[in-house]
Design an enzyme around this catalytic site. Structure first.
Site, mmCIF file in Angstrom:
data_model
loop_
_atom_site.group_PDB
_atom_site.id
_atom_site.type_symbol
_atom_site.label_atom_id
_atom_site.label_comp_id
_atom_site.label_asym_id
_atom_site.label_seq_id
_atom_site.Cartn_x
_atom_site.Cartn_y
_atom_site.Cartn_z
ATOM 1 N N HIS A 178 -1.558 -7.274 -4.758
ATOM 2 C CA HIS A 178 -1.897 -5.845 -4.810
ATOM 3 C C HIS A 178 -1.030 -5.151 -5.856
ATOM 4 O O HIS A 178 0.197 -5.212 -5.799
ATOM 5 C CB HIS A 178 -1.728 -5.199 -3.430
ATOM 6 C CG HIS A 178 -2.754 -5.670 -2.456
ATOM 7 N ND1 HIS A 178 -2.469 -5.979 -1.155
ATOM 8 C CD2 HIS A 178 -4.086 -5.890 -2.623
ATOM 9 C CE1 HIS A 178 -3.598 -6.375 -0.548
ATOM 10 N NE2 HIS A 178 -4.582 -6.323 -1.420
ATOM 11 N N ALA A 179 -1.700 -4.487 -6.789
ATOM 12 C CA ALA A 179 -1.036 -4.000 -7.998
ATOM 13 C C ALA A 179 0.107 -3.027 -7.728
ATOM 14 O O ALA A 179 1.162 -3.106 -8.353
ATOM 15 C CB ALA A 179 -2.080 -3.344 -8.905
ATOM 16 N N GLU A 181 2.137 -2.661 -5.295
ATOM 17 C CA GLU A 181 3.256 -3.100 -4.461
ATOM 18 C C GLU A 181 4.329 -3.741 -5.343
ATOM 19 O O GLU A 181 4.565 -4.943 -5.322
ATOM 20 C CB GLU A 181 2.716 -4.061 -3.383
ATOM 21 C CG GLU A 181 1.663 -3.383 -2.506
ATOM 22 C CD GLU A 181 0.833 -4.329 -1.635
ATOM 23 O OE1 GLU A 181 1.113 -5.546 -1.619
ATOM 24 O OE2 GLU A 181 -0.104 -3.845 -0.973
ATOM 25 N N ARG A 236 -4.630 -0.606 -6.421
ATOM 26 C CA ARG A 236 -4.402 -1.732 -5.519
ATOM 27 C C ARG A 236 -5.149 -3.000 -5.935
ATOM 28 O O ARG A 236 -4.615 -4.107 -5.905
ATOM 29 C CB ARG A 236 -4.865 -1.302 -4.115
ATOM 30 C CG ARG A 236 -5.016 -2.421 -3.083
ATOM 31 C CD ARG A 236 -5.551 -1.841 -1.773
ATOM 32 N NE ARG A 236 -5.985 -2.853 -0.825
ATOM 33 C CZ ARG A 236 -5.216 -3.377 0.121
ATOM 34 N NH1 ARG A 236 -3.953 -3.018 0.232
ATOM 35 N NH2 ARG A 236 -5.690 -4.264 0.959
ATOM 36 N N ASN A 253 -7.121 -9.706 -1.711
ATOM 37 C CA ASN A 253 -6.764 -10.193 -0.373
ATOM 38 C C ASN A 253 -7.895 -9.996 0.641
ATOM 39 O O ASN A 253 -7.674 -10.063 1.846
ATOM 40 C CB ASN A 253 -5.488 -9.519 0.126
ATOM 41 C CG ASN A 253 -4.693 -10.439 1.044
ATOM 42 O OD1 ASN A 253 -4.730 -11.666 0.888
ATOM 43 N ND2 ASN A 253 -3.984 -9.861 2.013
ATOM 44 N N ARG A 254 -9.089 -9.746 0.150
ATOM 45 C CA ARG A 254 -10.308 -9.785 0.962
ATOM 46 C C ARG A 254 -11.330 -10.738 0.334
ATOM 47 O O ARG A 254 -12.441 -10.838 0.793
ATOM 48 C CB ARG A 254 -10.941 -8.383 1.063
ATOM 49 C CG ARG A 254 -10.073 -7.323 1.716
ATOM 50 C CD ARG A 254 -9.846 -7.580 3.203
ATOM 51 N NE ARG A 254 -9.051 -6.517 3.816
ATOM 52 C CZ ARG A 254 -7.722 -6.399 3.710
ATOM 53 N NH1 ARG A 254 -7.038 -7.311 3.014
ATOM 54 N NH2 ARG A 254 -7.091 -5.405 4.299
ATOM 55 N N HIS A 306 3.780 -8.977 0.043
ATOM 56 C CA HIS A 306 3.192 -7.637 -0.078
ATOM 57 C C HIS A 306 4.233 -6.577 0.284
ATOM 58 O O HIS A 306 5.362 -6.890 0.648
ATOM 59 C CB HIS A 306 2.011 -7.490 0.891
ATOM 60 C CG HIS A 306 0.815 -8.318 0.551
ATOM 61 N ND1 HIS A 306 -0.357 -7.791 0.101
ATOM 62 C CD2 HIS A 306 0.608 -9.657 0.619
ATOM 63 C CE1 HIS A 306 -1.246 -8.739 -0.106
ATOM 64 N NE2 HIS A 306 -0.682 -9.903 0.202
ATOM 65 N N SER A 307 3.821 -5.318 0.189
ATOM 66 C CA SER A 307 4.589 -4.218 0.768
ATOM 67 C C SER A 307 3.576 -3.132 1.098
ATOM 68 O O SER A 307 2.443 -3.195 0.627
ATOM 69 C CB SER A 307 5.627 -3.684 -0.221
ATOM 70 O OG SER A 307 5.024 -2.882 -1.219
ATOM 71 N N TYR A 308 3.868 -2.073 1.855
ATOM 72 C CA TYR A 308 5.109 -1.930 2.550
ATOM 73 C C TYR A 308 4.825 -1.931 4.032
ATOM 74 O O TYR A 308 3.649 -1.881 4.414
ATOM 75 C CB TYR A 308 5.791 -0.597 2.137
ATOM 76 C CG TYR A 308 4.979 0.653 2.440
ATOM 77 C CD1 TYR A 308 5.188 1.354 3.641
ATOM 78 C CD2 TYR A 308 4.011 1.130 1.566
ATOM 79 C CE1 TYR A 308 4.454 2.503 3.931
ATOM 80 C CE2 TYR A 308 3.279 2.267 1.865
ATOM 81 C CZ TYR A 308 3.509 2.946 3.042
ATOM 82 O OH TYR A 308 2.762 4.066 3.348
ATOM 83 N N TYR A 358 -4.103 -5.106 11.692
ATOM 84 C CA TYR A 358 -5.534 -4.853 11.853
ATOM 85 C C TYR A 358 -6.299 -6.094 11.411
ATOM 86 O O TYR A 358 -5.751 -6.992 10.786
ATOM 87 C CB TYR A 358 -5.987 -3.643 11.010
ATOM 88 C CG TYR A 358 -5.352 -3.553 9.629
ATOM 89 C CD1 TYR A 358 -5.552 -4.551 8.666
ATOM 90 C CD2 TYR A 358 -4.551 -2.458 9.282
ATOM 91 C CE1 TYR A 358 -4.985 -4.463 7.404
ATOM 92 C CE2 TYR A 358 -3.975 -2.360 8.016
ATOM 93 C CZ TYR A 358 -4.190 -3.372 7.087
ATOM 94 O OH TYR A 358 -3.630 -3.284 5.839
ATOM 95 N N GLU A 380 5.360 -8.432 4.516
ATOM 96 C CA GLU A 380 5.286 -7.033 4.061
ATOM 97 C C GLU A 380 6.727 -6.547 3.941
ATOM 98 O O GLU A 380 7.408 -6.376 4.944
ATOM 99 C CB GLU A 380 4.536 -6.166 5.078
ATOM 100 C CG GLU A 380 3.069 -6.529 5.258
ATOM 101 C CD GLU A 380 2.148 -5.824 4.276
ATOM 102 O OE1 GLU A 380 2.648 -5.049 3.436
ATOM 103 O OE2 GLU A 380 0.927 -6.042 4.365
HETATM 104 N N1 ARG Z 1 -1.591 -5.189 4.005
HETATM 105 C C1 ARG Z 1 -2.256 -6.463 3.850
HETATM 106 C C2 ARG Z 1 -3.673 -6.222 3.434
HETATM 107 O O1 ARG Z 1 -4.245 -5.234 3.826
HETATM 108 C C3 ARG Z 1 -2.177 -7.231 5.120
HETATM 109 C C4 ARG Z 1 -2.494 -8.652 4.950
HETATM 110 C C5 ARG Z 1 -2.418 -9.422 6.237
HETATM 111 N N2 ARG Z 1 -2.999 -10.728 6.095
HETATM 112 C C6 ARG Z 1 -4.269 -10.944 5.838
HETATM 113 N N3 ARG Z 1 -4.694 -12.127 5.717
HETATM 114 N N4 ARG Z 1 -5.122 -10.006 5.744
HETATM 115 O O2 ARG Z 1 -4.242 -6.995 2.710
HETATM 116 ZN ZN ZN Z 2 -0.722 -5.765 -0.094
#
Ligand code: ARG
Ligand code: ZN
Length: 418
Positions: A178-179, A181, A236, A253-254, A306-308, A358, A380
């Site tokens: 994520h950019a 962070e 991001r 990350n999705r 990652h953060s935060y 989440y 994080e």
């Molecule tokens: N803040 C991160 C995100 O939203 C949490 C990642 C947690 N791990 C995961 N596999 N999603 O991407």
């Molecule tokens: Zn992140």
């Protein structure tokens, strides 16, 4: 006397002027459904950037919202909040100053060398650093080109191999998915520097590097990172375009193949958690996935930084299922968190992702876990919202040392168990 008075007036004029031109970060806790709706509206209709939660869909009653409000929408946003008697706390009143502080780093500063790792670095600086690090450590550090980004920037992984033992296992660490962070790439640089300096000096890192190689990807999302330095500090996603929309960027990350694009991700290109057109549609996620597939027999520990919010997370985030070795993973992060508390008096939450924050499907940790890397974690880093993504350079060393302690704790346990 009159001169003093004029000076006094001028100073106050200056102050008044400043508060109106400042970028702010507000903390707002909606108390009713109506307030939730207003806040969703504000965060989507006005020029703002949601820091927490990650998307307006997750705004709910009684949970804190952190909202970045640029100076030019400050007045309108405050008016709306006031009209609906929503109180807010100002987390940051000088965000633009902080941003300036973070970008004034620079390798052009002659006093900079001693504090290189306590500053943030532009993408160009990081590429330069990668080059220097491999040149200065010819026997132990190699750069591996694993692919390129959407805008064709190279993705280099540093392989640290401090010991020539045959058939060593390996750790993977990626930073900067994520950019915005920024502490994350800073940690990857920190980790490499620490490993090279303290091998044979510190017992834990020596033990780890005697048993394992480490692959470090300092910036997984170089296009996004570049964009946060030049154009929008709050960006991001990556920077890929889609045919179906004018909105830019996929949440990397999705974008992995782990319950891809189910609840907790969005198929809408304008969303901050857009999952992309299909799993691994993005060159950045594909490069990482390909590399890990090729090396899955040696990589035993997967870490993504990652953060935060200060959390140590493990699978699953893509469902509420319990990982098969849940108790091992829990024990590892629990011990890491305990040690951080003891040494640094700081608190990290820990647990399975979906239950600790989440549902977030398509994440790299869950995907790596399902590939067979049974120790997979998302860290994080600092902080918990005081500065959020704008963590000042003076706090880099603390944040990195805490994370380093967690890496050591977990890596030693992996060595012990395997
Ligand atoms: N803040 C991160 C995100 O939203 C949490 C990642 C947690 N791990 C995961 N596999 N999603 O991407
Ligand atoms: Zn992140």
């Amino acid at each position: 006397m009159t001169a003093l008075l004029i000076l006094f007036i001028l100073m106050n004029l200056d102050k008044g002027y400043c508060t109106e031109t400042r970028d702010q970060v507000l903390s707002i806790t909606p108390k009713t459904q109506e307030q939730v709706d207003i806040l969703k509206n504000v965060s989507t209709q006005y020029e703002t950037a949601l820091w927490q939660p990650v998307s307006h869909h997750y705004i709910t009653e009684e949970t804190q919202v952190h909202l970045f409000v640029p100076a030019n929408s400050s007045e309108t946003v405050q008016d709306v909040l006031q009209k609906h008697s929503m109180t807010h706390e100002v987390l940051l009143d000088n965000a633009n100053e902080l941003i300036e502080m973070q970008t004034k780093n620079d390798s052009t500063d002659p006093r900079s060398s001693s504090t290189f790792y306590e500053r943030y670095h532009s993408l160009e600086d990081i590429y330069y650093w990668i080059n220097r690090t491999t040149q200065d450590n010819p026997g132990t550090v190699k750069a591996i080109l694993i692919g390129s980004s959407y805008e064709k920037r190279p993705l280099y992984v540093l392989k640290l191999s401090l010991n020539n033992r045959p058939n060593k296992k390996a750790i993977w660490i990626d930073c900067g998915i994520h950019a915005r962070e920024w502490i994350s790439p800073a940690f990857c640089l920190w980790f490499v520097q620490y490993s090279l300096s303290f091998y044979k000096q510190n017992q834990d890192i020596t033990n780890i590097l005697d048993n394992m190689d480490v692959y470090v990807l300092p910036v997984m999302n170089p296009d996004g990172y570049k964009f946060t330095w030049t154009t929008n500090r709050m960006w991001r996603k990556n920077r890929s375009g889609s045919r179906s929309s004018t909105c830019i960027g996929v949440d990397l990350n999705r974008n992995f193949d782990a319950n891809w694009c189910t609840e907790g991700a969005s198929c809408e290109p304008c969303s901050e958690i857009y999952c992309g057109a299909f799993p691994e549609s993005e060159p950045e996620s594909q490069a990482v996935a390909d590399f890990l597939r090729r090396n899955k027999n040696s990589v035993q520990l997967y870490l993504t930084i990652h953060s935060y919010s200060q959390m140590l997370l493990f699978p699953y985030s893509c469902s509420l299922d319990e990982a098969e070795n849940h108790n091992d993973l829990l024990e590892m992060v629990q011990e890491a968190a305990q040690r951080i508390r003891r040494y640094y008096r700081n608190t990290y939450k820990y647990g399975a992702g979906a239950k600790t924050i989440y549902l977030a499907p398509g994440g790299s940790d869950d995907w790596a876990y399902n590939l067979g890397i049974k120790y997979a974690f998302t860290f994080e880093l600092q902080d918990r919202g005081r500065y959020g993504f704008l963590l000042p350079p003076s706090l880099i060393s603390r944040a990195c040392n805490e994370a380093l302690l967690a890496v050591k704790t977990i890596a030693l346990k992996v060595i012990e168990k395997t």
